[in-house]
Design a protein around this motif. Sequence first.
Motif, PDB file in Angstrom:
ATOM      1  N   TYR A  16      16.508  63.719  34.377  1.00 59.67           N
ATOM      2  CA  TYR A  16      17.578  64.457  33.717  1.00 59.67           C
ATOM      3  C   TYR A  16      17.065  65.574  32.815  1.00 59.67           C
ATOM      4  CZ  TYR A  16      16.701  61.746  29.472  1.00 59.67           C
ATOM      5  OH  TYR A  16      16.117  61.181  28.373  1.00 59.67           O
ATOM      6  N   ARG A  43      22.201  57.813  34.863  1.00 58.94           N
ATOM      7  CA  ARG A  43      23.620  57.797  35.255  1.00 58.94           C
ATOM      8  C   ARG A  43      24.490  58.530  34.241  1.00 58.94           C
ATOM      9  NH1 ARG A  43      25.324  53.856  39.154  1.00 58.94           N
ATOM     10  NH2 ARG A  43      23.540  52.687  39.909  1.00 58.94           N
ATOM     11  N   TYR A  67      23.776  62.411  34.515  1.00 57.68           N
ATOM     12  CA  TYR A  67      24.325  63.037  35.722  1.00 57.68           C
ATOM     13  C   TYR A  67      25.831  62.873  35.859  1.00 57.68           C
ATOM     14  CZ  TYR A  67      19.789  64.460  37.303  1.00 57.68           C
ATOM     15  OH  TYR A  67      18.583  65.092  37.391  1.00 57.68           O
ATOM     16  N   SER A  68      26.437  62.030  35.022  1.00 63.16           N
ATOM     17  CA  SER A  68      27.894  61.904  35.070  1.00 63.16           C
ATOM     18  C   SER A  68      28.567  63.220  34.682  1.00 63.16           C
ATOM     19  CB  SER A  68      28.369  60.768  34.164  1.00 63.16           C
ATOM     20  OG  SER A  68      28.165  61.088  32.805  1.00 63.16           O
ATOM     21  N   ILE A  94      27.688  66.154  35.727  1.00 61.20           N
ATOM     22  CA  ILE A  94      27.815  66.900  36.986  1.00 61.20           C
ATOM     23  C   ILE A  94      28.736  66.171  37.959  1.00 61.20           C
ATOM     24  CG2 ILE A  94      26.552  67.692  39.024  1.00 61.20           C
ATOM     25  CD1 ILE A  94      24.171  68.191  37.103  1.00 61.20           C
ATOM     26  N   ASN A  95      28.541  64.860  38.089  1.00 63.82           N
ATOM     27  CA  ASN A  95      29.351  64.092  39.038  1.00 63.82           C
ATOM     28  C   ASN A  95      30.837  64.141  38.715  1.00 63.82           C
ATOM     29  OD1 ASN A  95      27.086  63.345  40.481  1.00 63.82           O
ATOM     30  ND2 ASN A  95      26.796  61.453  39.341  1.00 63.82           N
ATOM     31  N   ASN A  96      31.184  64.288  37.446  1.00 65.53           N
ATOM     32  CA  ASN A  96      32.590  64.350  37.032  1.00 65.53           C
ATOM     33  C   ASN A  96      32.995  65.763  36.613  1.00 65.53           C
ATOM     34  OD1 ASN A  96      33.288  61.455  37.191  1.00 65.53           O
ATOM     35  ND2 ASN A  96      31.658  61.279  35.694  1.00 65.53           N
ATOM     36  N   ASP A 144      36.631  66.794  37.257  1.00 67.45           N
ATOM     37  CA  ASP A 144      37.660  65.840  36.839  1.00 67.45           C
ATOM     38  C   ASP A 144      38.180  66.174  35.440  1.00 67.45           C
ATOM     39  OD1 ASP A 144      39.247  63.674  36.271  1.00 67.45           O
ATOM     40  OD2 ASP A 144      37.716  62.165  36.687  1.00 67.45           O
ATOM     41  N   TYR A 204      38.033  63.357  32.786  1.00 69.77           N
ATOM     42  CA  TYR A 204      36.725  62.910  32.298  1.00 69.77           C
ATOM     43  C   TYR A 204      36.559  63.303  30.837  1.00 69.77           C
ATOM     44  CZ  TYR A 204      31.660  62.296  32.150  1.00 69.77           C
ATOM     45  OH  TYR A 204      30.393  61.906  31.816  1.00 69.77           O
TER      46      TYR A 204
END
Length: 158
Positions: free
Chosen positions: A31, A119, A122-123, A125-127, A130, A133
């Motif tokens: 990260y 996790r 990177y959440s 980017i992953n969210n 949204d 979020y």
Amino acid sequence: MGANRSAFNNFMETNIKEIFHETLKVWEPEYTKIFDVETSENEYDRYQEIGGFDAIPESGEGVTLTYGAPAQGYQKMIGDIVYKYGFKVTREMKDDNKYNLTDIFSKKLAESVRDTIERIAYSVINNGFDSNYANTGLDGEPLFSTSHKYGSTGKTYS
């Protein structure tokens, strides 16, 4: 019943802690390659934007100068989050530790720490698409939104 400090004070303070840190030292975080990492001693930190100006209009000779006024922009407060996790070992298991299971448990706990950090990082980017979020930008929009607001102007950009 699991382990506690009074029953395992030497074991918990030296052996397991050292193994835990050795495992983390071997790991190269991913990260940090894409995120700037900051530390804080505060309960929460506040980020304040200074609003910008509109686009500068074209002008000609003798035309009066157009003035703009900057404004206070968006504000975001970010608080610390505490994570706690551990494991228990009975006295009998420690005494009959033929296969160094407690050492393995410590290494697995360190792996869990590493995985959790990755996790969480990177959440973002992953969210990023949204709007529900929790980690939105200063303007309350998701990272990859096409309707970010430009300061107090109300104009949007992406």
